[in-house]
Design a protein around this motif. Structure first.
Motif, short mmCIF file in Angstrom:
data_model
loop_
_atom_site.label_atom_id
_atom_site.label_comp_id
_atom_site.label_asym_id
_atom_site.label_seq_id
_atom_site.Cartn_x
_atom_site.Cartn_y
_atom_site.Cartn_z
N TRP A 42 29.41 53.27 -19.52
CA TRP A 42 29.09 53.00 -20.92
C TRP A 42 29.19 51.50 -21.16
O TRP A 42 30.27 50.95 -21.20
CB TRP A 42 30.06 53.74 -21.85
N ARG A 67 28.73 48.32 -23.56
CA ARG A 67 28.65 48.05 -25.00
C ARG A 67 28.63 46.54 -25.24
O ARG A 67 29.62 45.94 -25.67
CB ARG A 67 29.85 48.71 -25.70
N ASP A 113 24.73 50.84 -24.93
CA ASP A 113 25.04 51.08 -26.34
C ASP A 113 24.77 49.79 -27.12
O ASP A 113 25.44 48.78 -26.94
CB ASP A 113 26.52 51.49 -26.43
N SER A 157 24.94 49.38 -30.37
CA SER A 157 25.51 49.41 -31.72
C SER A 157 26.45 48.25 -32.03
O SER A 157 26.84 48.06 -33.18
CB SER A 157 26.22 50.74 -31.98
N MET A 185 36.86 53.19 -18.94
CA MET A 185 37.51 52.29 -19.89
C MET A 185 38.17 53.12 -20.99
O MET A 185 37.50 53.94 -21.61
CB MET A 185 36.47 51.34 -20.50
N PRO A 202 32.75 58.75 -21.94
CA PRO A 202 32.30 58.09 -23.17
C PRO A 202 31.13 58.80 -23.86
O PRO A 202 30.90 58.58 -25.04
CB PRO A 202 31.88 56.70 -22.69
N GLY A 218 32.17 56.86 -26.79
CA GLY A 218 32.01 55.46 -26.37
C GLY A 218 31.84 54.50 -27.54
O GLY A 218 32.11 53.31 -27.42
N GLN A 219 31.39 55.01 -28.69
CA GLN A 219 31.19 54.15 -29.85
C GLN A 219 32.38 54.15 -30.79
O GLN A 219 32.32 53.55 -31.86
CB GLN A 219 29.92 54.59 -30.62
#
Lengths: 294, 152
Positions: free
Chosen positions: A16, A18, A62, A64, B1, B18, B64-65
Motif C-alpha cells: 500500500w 500512500r 493510494d 488520497s 506498515m 491495508p 490503508g487510508q
C-alpha cells in the motif's frame, strides 16, 4: 479493545503506497506503471473488489494524500479542481455554487452524503462509467484535463478523454492531476437534470447538462450539451449543437430537433431502462433545457 | 506498515492487510458489531460510521487510508442521548438493522445543521435505507432530537 485485536493471516503481503506529493506518486509510476491499482475515494474501486475478490490487486497506489490533488483554486483562466477533491467539497464550494452551478448540482446527486464525503471528481472521471453523474456537466462546461506523468504534464479537452466503453485516454503511467473549468461567458443559461428511479443512490437512466447562450433577440448563439447513460461513453450532441447555432428559438420545431437528437445518440437497453425510454427522455430534456435553462 | 487510528476515543494499532475493509476490521477484528453489512457496495448505509466527523460507508473504506483517522461507530455514541431517546420515543427503530447507520447519519447531520428542516433531514439520511419504518418516524425522531438539543 486491545485484547480483541487480532491479526489476519495473509499469504501474500499487500503493498500500500500512500505518496504525499505528486512527484513521489509519479516516481512510483516511473518505476513500474502497471504494477499499481490506483485508488482515491474508493467508492467504485472497493465495490469492484467486493464483486471480483479473485482480482484483488497486490499493490495499491493510494492518491488520497497527494497534496497537489486536494485543492480547488480560482485562477485567471478558470477553476482548477484537484482530482482528489471530494464531491462534498464541490457541492459546498461557494464559487462553484454561483459560477458553475451545474457542478454543485451534479455533485449533490451523486450517490448520497456518505458517498459524496469520499468520492472524488477525478475518480468519477477516471472510473469512466457511461452513467457518471458529473460527466455531462464537465462536457457542457468545456472542461480541460491536466494529466501528469513521469515525462511531464499534458492538457487535453475532456470531450476527447473517453475513447470507448469504460476506456480512457489515460496511460498506465499517467495520473489525472486536475480538472479545469473555464469561466462561463456572461449571461449563459444552464440546466442539469438526472433521471433515476429515486432521488438518492440511483444510477442515472439519463443525465443531461446544457450550457446555452442566446443573443437576447431569441436566437441561440451556442448550445453545448453533455449526456450520461445514453451511449457507451458520456457524450455530447454535436449535430444538435450545430443545428441550434444561430437558430430562432420561437420557430424551433420539436420534431426536427428530435431527428437531430437521434443522429447523436445510441442508447442501449439494460437493467435500468430501455433504449426507447432513454431516447424519449433525452429528447424531452433537451427541449426542456432549451426552453427552461436558467 | 502498522496503521494507528482512534476508534471511539481509544488508540488502535494494527498490521492487518491495508486493503481490508474498515467494516470487517470493526466487526471481525474488534468485535464492534453495531455496524452492519447490508449491500457491501455503498448503497444502503447500514455500515455507516464517522471518519474525522464525516459520514462514510465503512464497506468502501480500505484500512490503508485510515492512518491517524478518528473513527466513531455506534458503540462510540453517547448512551441515552437526546437522539437515542427520540428514536425510542418516536418508534424510529423496528428490526434495527438500519438503526446504527441512521443514528450516525443523524449525528453527522445535526453537527452540520443543528436545527434541520425536513428537507435537510431527508437529504442527510438519504444514503441510509430502511425497509420497515417508511422513514417518517425516523425523520420525526431526528427533528425531535434537534428540538431537545436546543433546550439544553
Amino acid at each position: 479493545m486491545k485484547q480483541l485485536l487480532k491479526r489476519r493471516r495473509v499469504g501474500v503481503m499487500t503493498e500500500w503506497m500512500r505518496p504525499q506529493s505528486l512527484e513521489e506518486a509519479l516516481d512510483l509510476l516511473a518505476e513500474s506503471s502497471q504494477r499499481y491499482k490506483k485508488i482515491a475515494g474508493g467508492t467504485d474501486v472497493m465495490v469492484e473488489l467486493q464483486i471480483a475478490p479473485e482480482r484483488r490487486p497486490q499493490a495499491w497506489l493510494d492518491l488520497s494524500a497527494v497534496a497537489e490533488l486536494q485543492d480547488v483554486t480560482l485562477a485567471a483562466n478558470g477553476l482548477r479542481i484537484g482530482a482528489c477533491v471530494t464531491l462534498a467539497a464541490l457541492r459546498r464550494h461557494p464559487q462553484i455554487q454561483t459560477r458553475w452551478p451545474m457542478l454543485a448540482a451534479s455533485a449533490a446527486v451523486t450517490g448520497a452524503a456518505p458517498i459524496q464525503n469520499r468520492a472524488t471528481l477525478g475518480g468519477n472521471v477516471c472510473n469512466a462509467s457511461p452513467a457518471a453523474d458529473n460527466a455531462p456537466v464537465l462536457l457542457a462546461y468545456s472542461a480541460q484535463l491536466e494529466i501528469s506523468s513521469p515525462c511531464g504534464t499534458r492538457w487535453m479537452p475532456y470531450d476527447a478523454f473517453h475513447c470507448g466503453y469504460r476506456q480512457t485516454a489515460l496511460a498506465d503511467d499517467e495520473l489525472l492531476a486536475a480538472i479545469w473549468l473555464p469561466y462561463p461567458p456572461e449571461g449563459v443559461r444552464s440546466y442539469y437534470r438526472k433521471v433515476g428511479t429515486r432521488a438518492a443512490q440511483a444510477i442515472a437512466k439519463v443525465g443531461i447538462a446544457a450550457l446555452l447562450q442566446d443573443n437576447g433577440l431569441g436566437q441561440m448563439v451556442t448550445a453545448r450539451f453533455g449526456l450520461a447513460s445514453v451511449a457507451a461513453t458520456p457524450c455530447m450532441l454535436p449535430t444538435v449543437s450545430n443545428y441550434l447555432q444561430g437558430r430562432d428559438l420561437d420557430t424551433l420545431s420539436e420534431a426536427a430537433l428530435r431527428e437531430k437528437i437521434r443522429m447523436d445518440l445510441s442508447p442501449i437497453k439494460d437493467i435500468r431502462s430501455t433504449a426507447e425510454y432513454r431516447l424519449e427522455i433525452a429528447s424531452r430534456l433537451v427541449w426542456d433545457a432549451i426552453h427552461h435553462a436558467q | 506498515m502498522p496503521i494507528t487510528m482512534r476508534i471511539n476515543d481509544q488508540s488502535v494499532t494494527t498490521a492487518v492487510a491495508p486493503d481490508r475493509r474498515l467494516l470487517d476490521f470493526l466487526r471481525e477484528d474488534l468485535g464492534l458489531k453495531g455496524s452492519k453489512e447490508g449491500c457491501g457496495e455503498g448503497e444502503c448505509g447500514a455500515c455507516a460510521v464517522l471518519v474525522n466527523g464525516q459520514l462514510v460507508n465503512s464497506c468502501l473504506v480500505p484500512l490503508g487510508q485510515m492512518q491517524r483517522a478518528e473513527i466513531t461507530t455506534i458503540e462510540g455514541l453517547v448512551e441515552n442521548s437526546a437522539l437515542s431517546q427520540a428514536f425510542i420515543a418516536c418508534g424510529a427503530a423496528q428490526c434495527g438493522i438500519c438503526t446504527p447507520g441512521m443514528m450516525l447519519a443523524a449525528t453527522a447531520l445535526l453537527a452540520e445543521h443543528p436545527q434541520p428542516t425536513l428537507d435537510e433531514i431527508r437529504w442527510g439520511l438519504s444514503g441510509n435505507l430502511c425497509r420497515c419504518t417508511g422513514y417518517g418516524r425516523i425523520y420525526e425522531a431526528v427533528a425531535q432530537a434537534a428540538k431537545g438539543g436546543s433546550d439544553d
